[in-house]
Structure formats: structure tokens, C-alpha cells
Design an enzyme around this catalytic site. Structure first.
Site, PDB file in Angstrom:
ATOM      1  N   CYS A 179      -1.266   6.633   5.946  1.00  0.00           N
ATOM      2  CA  CYS A 179      -2.319   5.822   6.560  1.00  0.00           C
ATOM      3  C   CYS A 179      -1.571   4.746   7.266  1.00  0.00           C
ATOM      4  O   CYS A 179      -0.856   4.020   6.350  1.00  0.00           O
ATOM      5  CB  CYS A 179      -3.240   5.642   5.809  1.00  0.00           C
ATOM      6  SG  CYS A 179      -4.500   4.539   6.518  1.00  0.00           S
ATOM      7  N   ASN A 192     -22.816 -12.930  20.223  1.00  0.00           N
ATOM      8  CA  ASN A 192     -21.875 -12.468  19.321  1.00  0.00           C
ATOM      9  C   ASN A 192     -21.737 -10.980  19.643  1.00  0.00           C
ATOM     10  O   ASN A 192     -22.255 -10.229  19.077  1.00  0.00           O
ATOM     11  CB  ASN A 192     -22.279 -12.664  17.927  1.00  0.00           C
ATOM     12  CG  ASN A 192     -21.452 -11.888  16.861  1.00  0.00           C
ATOM     13  OD1 ASN A 192     -21.962 -11.453  15.664  1.00  0.00           O
ATOM     14  ND2 ASN A 192     -20.143 -11.923  17.048  1.00  0.00           N
ATOM     15  N   CYS A 222     -15.200 -10.989  18.467  1.00  0.00           N
ATOM     16  CA  CYS A 222     -14.269 -10.164  17.545  1.00  0.00           C
ATOM     17  C   CYS A 222     -12.984  -9.990  18.835  1.00  0.00           C
ATOM     18  O   CYS A 222     -12.032  -9.128  18.409  1.00  0.00           O
ATOM     19  CB  CYS A 222     -14.767  -9.208  17.009  1.00  0.00           C
ATOM     20  SG  CYS A 222     -15.627  -8.007  18.453  1.00  0.00           S
ATOM     21  N   CYS A 229       0.940  -1.155   0.013  1.00  0.00           N
ATOM     22  CA  CYS A 229      -0.040  -0.162   0.030  1.00  0.00           C
ATOM     23  C   CYS A 229       0.999   1.253  -0.085  1.00  0.00           C
ATOM     24  O   CYS A 229       1.707   1.439   0.971  1.00  0.00           O
ATOM     25  CB  CYS A 229      -0.869   0.022   1.389  1.00  0.00           C
ATOM     26  SG  CYS A 229      -1.763   1.313   1.412  1.00  0.00           S
ATOM     27  N   GLU A 271     -31.730  -8.118  20.219  1.00  0.00           N
ATOM     28  CA  GLU A 271     -30.773  -7.016  19.725  1.00  0.00           C
ATOM     29  C   GLU A 271     -31.341  -5.666  20.190  1.00  0.00           C
ATOM     30  O   GLU A 271     -32.379  -5.318  20.193  1.00  0.00           O
ATOM     31  CB  GLU A 271     -30.822  -6.754  18.268  1.00  0.00           C
ATOM     32  CG  GLU A 271     -29.941  -5.760  17.727  1.00  0.00           C
ATOM     33  CD  GLU A 271     -28.606  -5.645  18.107  1.00  0.00           C
ATOM     34  OE1 GLU A 271     -28.198  -4.445  18.401  1.00  0.00           O
ATOM     35  OE2 GLU A 271     -27.972  -6.552  18.204  1.00  0.00           O
ATOM     36  N   TYR A 308     -27.458 -10.558  21.124  1.00  0.00           N
ATOM     37  CA  TYR A 308     -26.724  -9.672  20.241  1.00  0.00           C
ATOM     38  C   TYR A 308     -26.826  -9.879  18.681  1.00  0.00           C
ATOM     39  O   TYR A 308     -26.089 -10.207  17.818  1.00  0.00           O
ATOM     40  CB  TYR A 308     -25.121  -9.885  20.603  1.00  0.00           C
ATOM     41  CG  TYR A 308     -24.922  -9.575  22.080  1.00  0.00           C
ATOM     42  CD1 TYR A 308     -24.781  -8.434  22.595  1.00  0.00           C
ATOM     43  CD2 TYR A 308     -24.690 -10.721  22.920  1.00  0.00           C
ATOM     44  CE1 TYR A 308     -24.386  -8.350  23.953  1.00  0.00           C
ATOM     45  CE2 TYR A 308     -24.523 -10.689  24.056  1.00  0.00           C
ATOM     46  CZ  TYR A 308     -24.236  -9.426  24.841  1.00  0.00           C
ATOM     47  OH  TYR A 308     -23.942  -9.500  26.048  1.00  0.00           O
ATOM     48  N   GLN A 342     -21.315  -7.447   9.446  1.00  0.00           N
ATOM     49  CA  GLN A 342     -20.062  -7.759   9.410  1.00  0.00           C
ATOM     50  C   GLN A 342     -19.284  -7.413   8.055  1.00  0.00           C
ATOM     51  O   GLN A 342     -19.777  -7.132   6.983  1.00  0.00           O
ATOM     52  CB  GLN A 342     -19.835  -9.490   9.178  1.00  0.00           C
ATOM     53  CG  GLN A 342     -20.311 -10.113  10.425  1.00  0.00           C
ATOM     54  CD  GLN A 342     -19.419 -10.005  11.765  1.00  0.00           C
ATOM     55  OE1 GLN A 342     -18.528  -9.303  11.676  1.00  0.00           O
ATOM     56  NE2 GLN A 342     -19.783 -10.923  12.835  1.00  0.00           N
ATOM     57  N   CYS A 369      -3.551  -0.107   8.724  1.00  0.00           N
ATOM     58  CA  CYS A 369      -3.738  -1.666   8.750  1.00  0.00           C
ATOM     59  C   CYS A 369      -2.130  -2.036   9.034  1.00  0.00           C
ATOM     60  O   CYS A 369      -1.031  -1.881   8.367  1.00  0.00           O
ATOM     61  CB  CYS A 369      -3.660  -1.858   7.165  1.00  0.00           C
ATOM     62  SG  CYS A 369      -5.364  -1.401   6.324  1.00  0.00           S
TER      63      CYS A 369
END
Length: 374
Positions: free
Chosen positions: A11, A306, A333, A3, A261, A240, A211, A14
Site C-alpha cells: 500500500c 469550505n 483542502c 509502516c 449544503e 458548503y 472531517q 501514504c
């Protein structure tokens, strides 16, 4: 993946950019195993890898510069815009749309919000692409002042981007570090973006969470469906539940499924998807996951959780530990909060686990484990 933005220091979001992808995936697998190493009976399946670039279905960009020369990307330390229209992890559909949207900003005279001076109107652009190439374009503005100009020039935008299905303005009047406000103004006839994942179509409303990586999300939901089919539960809760990804995918594997939710928008999306698919054994409610569980008269055979990065917390973990629930499918996550929650549920033993690389080029990933009551 390479990149130029990362190499130039413009930036660094990432953090793993330039690192061999095989190493990224192996390190994520190792990290998950290390955090859950106390659970000897946990059978790890091979991790699910992603494409390295173009994987994001949602671009959350800050608008900087001027109306005549806007930037679409991020802000530097001084609050000035850094243009990232060629960002390699954004989908090809995003990158094709950015120049058109930039021209629309100029045509409609949408003055970018200046953070240091707190002046201007257009704060963010939130752009989502469906698997079928349709777009949801959301302009986050400080007030309703530019709404008339957006509406006036909308025909030009739709002519230039015929794949734009939903266009909205989200009003965020406060000066604070959040992405969007509560008030949404929809300009198009369509209010939802269909997200087709195999044989399941979910309808995404503007403020609903989905997602970020569509291909990996589909792999996650299909894997969950396979695991649940093997259990054949009479009843299941999807806590969730978001827009209903897990609940909709396991609809044929359980006699009844209830999704809970907090987001009213997400529940509306899930209900539309349920109605379209004629799933009479699935229902969705708006509410707090922990409060719902604690207030229930009976427990289901299976609970799917989740949660956000903070995990499910001690109260819900404690309820699950003391309940009659036979199995828990936990999709996380944040493997660190997952490990912490598992410590509070010693009677629920992890028996199967898999890493899903939802976020290549970063240290983040999704991990799903199946818990079985000992």
C-alpha cells in the site's frame, strides 16, 4: 512513522510515509505560502500539527477475498484483495473492530464483490469512530440480497462490539468507481453518531461528510470561532456547510447564521445538532451554495466557504467580489484552487492564514484564510 505495508509495497497511499513529520509539516507550510505569495499582507500563523498515527476517524475499506477468508483493505492491480487491518493511520478503535467485522462477514456469509468478474455482494466497509469511542459500521452491498443475513446475525456483532451505535447497509448496484450508493438501510435504533468536539456535538448521519481527523477538525473550528468573534458580524453564511461544523461553532459570535449544503443527509444532521443545542439564531437549508448566493436579496457581513477540492469557482468568486460582504473565511483542502479563487476576488485581501495538517503522511492539508475587503 513507519509502516510495514508501505515498506513492502503493498500500500503506497501514504506517499510521505517514513518521512520525518517535522519536515512534512514544514513542507506543507512552505507550499501554502508559495501558492499565496502574491498576497503581501497575509500574516501566517504557526501551522497546527497532528498526531502522526491513528488519526483517522473514518476508514473506507474495500472488501476482497472470500466469505470464509475476507480481506479488509484495498485491491491490487488485478482486483485481488490486500488486507490492511493493521493500518497505522486508522484509529485504534478501527483496528480493534476489523477482526470482529471480518468474523461477522464469514458468519453472515457475505460474499465479497469480485471486481473482474462482477460477482459477489459486499463491496466496501465504511467504519467511523466518534471521539467517545462509538462506531458507525456501514456495509456497502451490491443489492438487498444479503440484508436478511446481516439482520439475522446483527445481535452477534453488537454483542462482540458493544460500542457499535449505528449499523447500516448501503446499496450500490452499479459497477463504478464510487464508494457508496443512495439507498441506506439502518438496522439499529440509533441512526446518528454523535461527534463531540469540545462544547459542540454534531450528529453524523450515514451519508454525511465529516472531517477525517477529529482533533484537527476541532482545532480548525475553534480557530474559526476565535476569528469570527473578533469580527462580531451581525449576519453570516456558512456555504458548503456539511454537518454544520463552522455554523454551529460560530453560533455565539454572530446575530444570525445560515448554513447551505447540497446533501439532504448532512442538512438533517446539522438541524438535529442545532435543535439539540437550542440554537435559535442558526438555520440550515439544502441547496447549491452558488445559486443561494446569487438569488439572495441581501448579502451578510461574513461568508464562510469550505468547498470541495475544486474550490468555489468563478461564479461564486465573482459574486463575492461584487458583493457588499466585508469578510470571507475560506477553509480549503486544496491550496491551489484557493489561490485561483483568490485571484478572482482582488477586493477581498487575505490578512490571516493558518495550515491545519488534517492528513499526516500525505501531501494533503487544510488551510484557512481570512479575507478582508480592501
Amino acid at each position: 512513522m513507519d509502516c510495514s505495508y508501505f515498506d513492502a509495497g503493498r500500500c503506497t497511499s501514504c506517499s510521505l510515509m517514513g518521512q520525518a513529520y517535522e519536515r512534512q509539516l514544514a513542507d506543507k507550510q512552505r507550499h501554502a505560502e508559495d501558492l499565496l505569495q502574491a498576497h503581501d499582507g497575509l500574516d501566517w500563523m504557526a501551522p497546527i500539527g497532528s498526531r502522526e498515527d491513528g488519526y483517522r476517524n473514518k476508514a473506507k475499506m474495500v472488501i476482497g477475498g472470500t466469505a470464509a477468508a475476507p480481506t479488509i483493505g484495498i485491491l491490487d492491480a488485478d482486483g485481488h484483495g490486500i488486507d490492511l487491518e493493521a493500518c497505522g493511520i486508522c484509529s485504534p478503535g478501527h483496528r480493534a473492530a476489523f477482526p470482529v467485522i471480518s468474523a461477522f462477514i464469514t458468519r453472515a456469509g457475505l460474499t465479497p464483490y469480485d471486481v473482474p468478474s462482477r460477482t459477489g455482494e459486499l463491496k466496501h466497509l465504511i467504519l467511523t469512530e466518534s471521539p467517545d469511542g462509538e462506531l458507525m459500521i456501514r456495509f456497502v452491498v451490491r443489492s438487498t440480497e444479503p440484508v436478511g443475513r446481516i439482520r439475522k446475525h446483527l445481535p452477534w456483532l453488537l454483542a462482540e462490539l458493544p460500542n457499535a451505535r449505528v449499523v447500516t447497509a448501503n446499496v450500490l448496484p452499479e459497477h463504478k468507481a464510487v464508494l457508496e450508493g443512495e439507498h441506506e438501510i439502518v438496522f439499529t435504533e440509533a441512526e446518528t453518531l454523535p461527534m463531540r468536539l469540545g462544547d459542540v456535538t454534531m450528529h453524523l448521519r450515514p451519508q454525511s461528510f465529516f472531517q477525517t481527523n477529529t482533533e484537527i477538525a476541532e482545532a480548525l473550528y475553534v480557530e474559526a470561532r476565535d476569528w469570527v468573534r473578533a469580527l462580531a458580524p451581525d449576519s453570516a453564511w456558512d456555504l458548503y456547510s456539511g454537518v454544520g461544523g463552522f455554523a454551529l461553532h460560530i453560533a455565539d459570535a454572530a446575530a444570525s447564521v445560515t448554513g447551505i449544503e447540497t446533501s439532504v443527509e448532512a442538512v438533517a444532521s446539522a438541524e438535529l445538532s442545532r435543535t439539540d443545542a437550542a440554537l435559535s439564531r442558526v438555520r440550515f437549508e439544502s441547496g447549491d451554495a452558488t445559486a443561494f448566493a446569487l438569488g439572495a436579496e441581501t448579502a451578510p457581513d461574513l461568508v464562510i466557504v469550505n468547498p470541495p477540492r475544486r474550490g468555489i469557482g468563478r461564479e461564486l468568486s465573482g459574486w463575492l467580489e461584487a458583493s457588499a460582504v466585508r469578510h470571507v473565511l475560506y477553509s480549503s483542502c486544496n491550496a491551489a484552487s484557493l489561490a485561483r479563487d483568490l485571484e478572482a476576488m482582488p477586493s477581498l485581501r487575505p490578512v490571516r492564514g493558518r495550515v491545519f495538517d488534517m492528513f499526516p503522511q500525505t501531501t494533503h492539508f487544510e488551510v484557512m484564510v481570512l479575507l478582508e475587503r480592501a
